[in-house]
Design an enzyme around this catalytic site. Structure first.
Site, PDB file in Angstrom:
ATOM      1  N   ARG A 113      30.384 -13.631  14.292  1.00  0.00           N
ATOM      2  CA  ARG A 113      30.784 -12.236  14.441  1.00  0.00           C
ATOM      3  C   ARG A 113      30.168 -11.376  13.343  1.00  0.00           C
ATOM      4  O   ARG A 113      29.945 -10.183  13.531  1.00  0.00           O
ATOM      5  CB  ARG A 113      32.308 -12.124  14.413  1.00  0.00           C
ATOM      6  CG  ARG A 113      32.823 -10.735  14.740  1.00  0.00           C
ATOM      7  CD  ARG A 113      34.322 -10.614  14.532  1.00  0.00           C
ATOM      8  NE  ARG A 113      35.059 -11.294  15.571  1.00  0.00           N
ATOM      9  CZ  ARG A 113      35.923 -12.278  15.356  1.00  0.00           C
ATOM     10  NH1 ARG A 113      36.116 -12.722  14.128  1.00  0.00           N
ATOM     11  NH2 ARG A 113      36.578 -12.826  16.342  1.00  0.00           N
TER      12      ARG A 113
ATOM     13  N   VAL B 205      32.220  -7.167  23.212  1.00  0.00           N
ATOM     14  CA  VAL B 205      32.164  -8.630  23.147  1.00  0.00           C
ATOM     15  C   VAL B 205      32.525  -9.149  21.764  1.00  0.00           C
ATOM     16  O   VAL B 205      32.541  -8.421  20.782  1.00  0.00           O
ATOM     17  CB  VAL B 205      30.767  -9.157  23.565  1.00  0.00           C
ATOM     18  CG1 VAL B 205      30.452  -8.745  24.987  1.00  0.00           C
ATOM     19  CG2 VAL B 205      29.688  -8.657  22.631  1.00  0.00           C
ATOM     20  N   GLU B 206      32.823 -10.463  21.712  1.00  0.00           N
ATOM     21  CA  GLU B 206      33.291 -11.144  20.497  1.00  0.00           C
ATOM     22  C   GLU B 206      34.492 -10.429  19.896  1.00  0.00           C
ATOM     23  O   GLU B 206      34.593 -10.233  18.679  1.00  0.00           O
ATOM     24  CB  GLU B 206      32.152 -11.298  19.477  1.00  0.00           C
ATOM     25  CG  GLU B 206      31.101 -12.302  19.921  1.00  0.00           C
ATOM     26  CD  GLU B 206      30.152 -12.697  18.808  1.00  0.00           C
ATOM     27  OE1 GLU B 206      30.425 -12.392  17.640  1.00  0.00           O
ATOM     28  OE2 GLU B 206      29.123 -13.311  19.116  1.00  0.00           O
ATOM     29  N   GLY B 207      35.410 -10.041  20.760  1.00  0.00           N
ATOM     30  CA  GLY B 207      36.605  -9.311  20.336  1.00  0.00           C
ATOM     31  C   GLY B 207      36.413  -7.838  20.567  1.00  0.00           C
ATOM     32  O   GLY B 207      35.669  -7.181  19.841  1.00  0.00           O
TER      33      GLY B 207
END
Length: 771
Positions: free
Chosen positions: A331, A453-455
Site C-alpha cells: 500500500r 483499490v487497496e482500501g
C-alpha cells in the site's frame, strides 16, 4: 496554605504507595477501562497487531525526535537497480503508446508482455536465490512511478505482482517446496499471478468473506489426500483474466475435526493453478477505459490438496494476518506511485502548457487566476514526492508501518486527484479531447482507480488511520488493552497499574505543554535547524502535543464509541497525517541540500499542512460529543485562536513562474516524468514547444514590441507571422528558420486531435494529422 500542604501529602500517599493506589485509583479505572474497551473482531485485532510503528509513533508521542528523523539516510539504488532503470526501464517506456493500448488494443501489445516477462518486471520483489531481481522498495517505487507517467495500464500490470500477491506471500510464508515450485517460474514470467480477495459482498469487511473451503479427504492424482473442497466467487481481480496461478482467500471450515476440535479455522490463503479443473477465469471488467487485465474468477466444489495452502497446513486460518502484513508494504508503494506520476506530469506539462498557450498577448500562466491553480499543482506535488520518499525510506529501513502506509495511500491519492483537477482546469479543451496528443485524459480517468483499490479512501480515512494509529502508535494504550485482556485479572491489574501511572504523567505533560506552546506560539520548542524552516518544526511539535492530548481525551471519554464516531476520529487521523506529510516536506528539503529555489514550494506545502491541521482540529472541537470538553480542549490548544492560514499569494506566484521556467528546479521536481524528443510524441510535442519558445524569447519580445508599435499585425501566427516579420526586417533568415520551427511546435502544442468520422463509428480512432 495548610490545606494545600495536606492535599499535596494526600496525593503523594495515594499515588506513591502501590497498594493504596491500586485500591483507590487503578482498580476502579481498570474496571472502567475493561467496560469501555472497544470490542474487536478477530480480523480487526489481527489488523491492529500487524505491521510496525515508525515515525508515526514519534508524532503520537507529543515529542517527535527531529534529529533522529533527519539523521535517517534516504535510500539509494544499487548498481543492479540503476542498470535496470537506465536500461530495460527506458526501453520499455519508449515502446509504450497509451492511446493505442487503451483505445485500440485494450490490452498490452504482445511485444510489451514479452518484454515485461523477459526483463523480469514481474519479479522485482522475488529474491535472487529464486531468479528474481530482489529490488528495494525505493527501486520498486521509482520504476512503477516512471511507468505510470507513460501508461497507467502498464504500471498497474507491473505493480500488482510486486505488491500483494502470490510472490509476496510465498516469499514470506511459503514452504520451501512451494518457493522452489513457484518463485523461479514467476520470476521468469512463465507463470503469471493474481490474488483474489474481494467478492460481491466482501470488500472492506474481509471477515464477511462468503467463499468457503471444507476440509475433507478425497482422491487427487490417484491418491487419497487431505484436502479442501472450495466454492468461491471473486471480482475486481487484477490479472485474473490472463493469470496462470490464482492466489485465493477463503474461510476454511473443519466440520469433521480433521485438524482438531476447532471447526471454524478462519481465513486461509491457497495457491491454485488456473488450469486446475473447476477454476473459472477469463471474463474481464473494464475499469474506466483502462486496458490492464481485471476481471472475475469463480469455482464450485473444487477440490485441492491441503498442501496448496500457502505455508502449508500449519498456516490454515492465518490468512488474514498474512494479508494485512503484506498489504501494508504494498500500500505504501503501488497506489502512491500512481499519485506521484500524476503530480510529476501535471507540474511539468501544465507549466509548459501555461507558457505556450497565450491569450490577450500573454502566456495564460501569467494570469493570477491560473497561477493560483498552478501553485496548488506545484505545492501539492512537492508534498506528494516528499511523502513518497519518506515512506519508501521507512520500507527500506526494514519497517512495515501499517499506519504510515495507510496515510500515504489515502492522502497521496487525494492530492493526486486535486492536482489532476487543476491540470484539467488549466488545459481546458486540450485536456478533454481524447487523442494521441492528450497526456492528461487517461490519467484523469484512472484517478478513481487509485482512490478505490487497496482500501477505499473513505474506509482508509475513517477507520484505519486513527483507528489503528490511536492504538498502535500510542505509547501506552495497546499495552493497557493487553493488560485488560489478561485472563489473570490480578496480574493484569498489576500491569495496568504500572502503565496507568505513566499514562497519567504522559497525559498531564501533554496538557501543560500544549497549553504552554499555545501561549508562547511554540517559540521555545526545540528544532534541529535554523533559518526559514525553524518555525515549521516548532509548530509541528506543538500540534504533536495537541494530538496526543486530544487522542487521550477522546479515548477516555468515548471508549468503544470512538470507533463509531468516524467523523471525530477521522479528523484526528487528518491531524496525524498532516503531521507526517509536513515532516516529509521538511526532511526532503534537508536531504536535497536546502535548495533556496525550493523554499516557495516548502512554504506553500507547510502552510497547506498546518492549515489542514487547524481545520481538522476546528471540526473536532466543534463537534465533540461533550461540547464543554470540546471548548476546554480548544482553549488549551489554541488559547489565542487558530491562526493557521492558507498558502500566501506571493509563494503561489513564485511557484507558477518556476513551473514555466526551464532549468534545474523544474527538472528536480519532475524528474520522474518521461518524454521523448519527438514532436509527434504525446508529451514530447509540448516539451519541445516549451523549450523552443524559451530559446526564442528575445525574438518573440521583439515581435510583441513591433505589434504594439503598429509595425506588425497583432493577429498573426504560424508561417504568416514568420513571413511578415521577415518582410518587415524584424528577423533575419536564420531567425526565420528557427521561428518557423517554433511556430510549428507551438501550434501543435495547443492543437487537439480530430478524427475521421466513419472509423469512430466502428470503434477505430484514426486521428487527422495536426499541422
Amino acid at each position: 496554605m495548610s490545606f494545600l500542604l495536606i492535599l499535596l501529602v494526600a496525593v503523594l500517599i495515594v499515588f506513591g504507595i502501590p497498594d493504596i493506589r491500586r485500591s483507590l485509583i487503578s482498580r476502579p479505572v481498570f474496571r472502567i477501562f475493561k467496560r469501555i474497551l472497544p470490542p474487536m473482531s478477530v480480523t480487526e485485532r489481527e489488523a491492529m497487531e500487524a505491521g510496525d510503528v515508525w515515525w508515526d509513533g514519534e508524532l503520537f508521542s507529543g515529542q517527535p525526535d527531529w534529529f533522529s528523523l533527519l539523521a535517517t539516510k534516504p535510500p539509494t539504488f544499487s548498481a543492479d537497480e540503476q542498470a535496470f532503470i537506465d536500461g530495460p526501464l527506458e526501453q520499455l517506456l519508449a515502446m509504450l503508446d497509451d492511446f493505442e493500448i487503451t483505445q485500440h488494443q485494450r490490452d498490452l501489445p504482445s511485444e510489451v508482455w514479452d518484454f515485461l516477462r523477459k526483463h523480469k518486471f514481474f519479479a522485482m520483489i522475488i529474491g535472487k536465490e529464486y531468479e528474481g531481481l530482489d529490488f528495494s522498495a525505493a527501486a520498486n517505487s521509482y520504476i512503477v512511478t516512471r511507468i505510470a507517467t507513460r501508461s497507467l495500464s502498464v504500471a498497474v500490470t507491473v505493480m500488482v505482482p510486486n505488491s500483494l500477491g502470490p510472490g509476496e506471500l510465498l516469499t514470506h510464508y511459503g514452504t520451501q517446496e512451494q518457493k522452489k515450485r513457484w518463485l523461479p517460474a514467476l520470476a521468469r514470467g512463465e507463470e503469471l499471478p493474481c490474488f483474489a480477495l474481494t467478492g460481491p459482498e466482501a470488500g472492506s469487511d474481509a471477515g464477511s468473506i462468503p467463499d468457503r473451503g471444507i476440509l475433507c479427504r478425497d482422491v487427487f492424482e490417484g491418491q487419497e489426500v487431505l484436502g479442501i473442497r472450495l466454492t468461491w466467487s471473486k471480482r475486481y481481480i487484477t490479472l485474473a483474466p490472463v493469470a496462470s496461478v490464482l492466489g485465493l482467500a477463503f474461510k476454511l471450515e473443519d466440520p469433521e475435526g480433521l485438524l482438531g476440535d476447532k471447526r471454524d479455522i478462519g481465513i486461509t490463503c491457497a495457491l491454485i493453478p488456473t488450469s486446475h479443473p473447476g477454476v473459472v477465469i477469463g471474463d474481464r471488467h473494464w475499469p474506466l477505459n483502462q486496458a490492464f487485465m481485471n476481471g472475475t474468477t469463480s469455482g464450485s466444489d473444487v477440490f485441492i490438496p491441503a498442501d496448496w495452502i500457502i505455508g502449508g497446513i500449519d498456516y490454515a486460518g492465518k490468512g488474514w494476518r498474512m494479508l494485512v502484513e503484506c498489504l501494508s508494504a504494498g500500500r505504501g508503494i503501488s497506489l502512491p506511485a500512481l499519485a506521484t506520476a500524476t503530480g510529476h506530469n501535471a507540474q511539468r506539462f501544465t507549466g509548459a502548457y501555461a507558457y505556450v498557450r497565450q491569450q490577450f498577448g500573454l502566456p495564460i500562466g501569467k494570469f493570477e487566476g491560473v497561477q493560483e491553480a498552478m501553485a496548488r499543482i506545484g505545492g501539492l506535488n512537492y508534498s506528494i514526492e516528499s511523502t513518497r520518499r519518506l515512506t519508501v525510506t521507512a520500507l527500506c529501513e526494514g519497517y512495515s508501518p501499517s499506519v504510515i502506509t495507510a496515510m500515504t495511500k489515502y492522502h497521496m491519492t487525494e492530492m493526486g486527484r486535486h492536482v489532476m483537477n487543476d491540470a484539467l482546469d488549466i488545459h481546458a479543451g486540450k485536456g478533454i479531447q481524447m487523442g494521441p496528443l492528450n497526456y492528461l485524459a487517461s490519467g484523469y480517468q484512472g484517478i478513481p482507480i487509485s482512490i478505490t483499490v487497496e482500501g477505499a479512501n473513505i474506509l482508509t480515512r475513517n477507520l484505519m488511520i486513527f483507528g489503528q494509529g490511536a492504538t498502535r502508535c500510542h505509547p501506552y494504550v495497546l499495552k493497557e488493552m493487553e493488560a485488560a485482556a489478561n485472563e489473570d485479572e490480578e496480574q493484569g491489574l498489576r500491569e495496568f497499574d504500572a502503565l496507568l501511572l505513566k499514562h497519567i504523567g504522559f497525559a498531564c505533560g501533554n496538557a501543560f505543554s500544549a497549553f504552554w506552546h499555545g501561549l508562547s506560539g511554540a517559540r521555545f520548542a526545540n528544532a534541529p535547524v535554523g533559518g526559514e524552516t525553524i518555525r515549521y518544526y516548532q509548530q509541528l511539535s506543538r500540534m504533536s502535543r495537541a494530538l496526543a492530548l486530544c487522542a487521550d481525551v477522546s479515548m477516555l471519554t468515548l471508549g468503544g464509541e470512538l470507533k463509531r464516531k468516524e467523523m471525530i476520529s477521522a479528523r484526528l487521523g487528518d491531524v496525524l497525517s498532516h503531521l507526517y506529510m509536513g515532516s516529509a516536506v521538511l526532511k526532503r528539503f534537508e536531504d536535497d541540500g536546502r535548495q533556496q529555489a525550493d523554499l516557495p514550494f516548502v512554504h506553500y506545502a507547510m502552510a497547506h499542512h498546518l492549515h489542514g491541521i487547524g481545520q481538522a482540529f476546528s471540526g473536532f472541537f466543534q463537534n465533540f460529543s461533550k461540547p464543554w470538553l470540546g471548548r476546554l480542549l480548544k482553549f488549551l490548544v489554541f488559547p489565542f485562536g487558530n491562526h493557521y492560514q492558507r498558502p500566501a499569494d506571493e509563494h503561489a506566484r513564485t511557484i507558477a513562474e518556476a513551473m514555466m521556467t526551464p532549468g534545474i528546479t523544474r527538472e528536480r521536481h519532475t524528474f520522474l516524468s518521461y518524454w521523448r524528443e519527438d514532436e509527434t510524441d504525446v508529451t514530447g510535442h509540448m516539451e519541445l514547444a516549451f523549450l523552443a519558445m524559451h530559446e526564442l524569447e528575445p525574438v518573440y519580445k521583439r515581435l510583441k514590441k513591433a505589434q504594439k508599435a503598429g509595425e506588425l499585425a497583432s493577429d498573426l501566427a504560424g508561417e504568416v507571422l514568420v513571413e511578415q516579420a521577415l518582410e518587415n526586417g524584424l528577423i533575419d533568415s536564420e531567425e526565420a528558420a528557427q521561428l518557423t520551427r517554433c511556430e510549428r511546435l507551438r501550434m501543435r502544442a495547443i492543437a487537439v486531435d480530430s478524427f475521421a468520422p466513419e472509423p469512430i463509428q466502428q470503434g477505430r480512432f484514426e486521428p487527422r494529422d495536426v499541422v
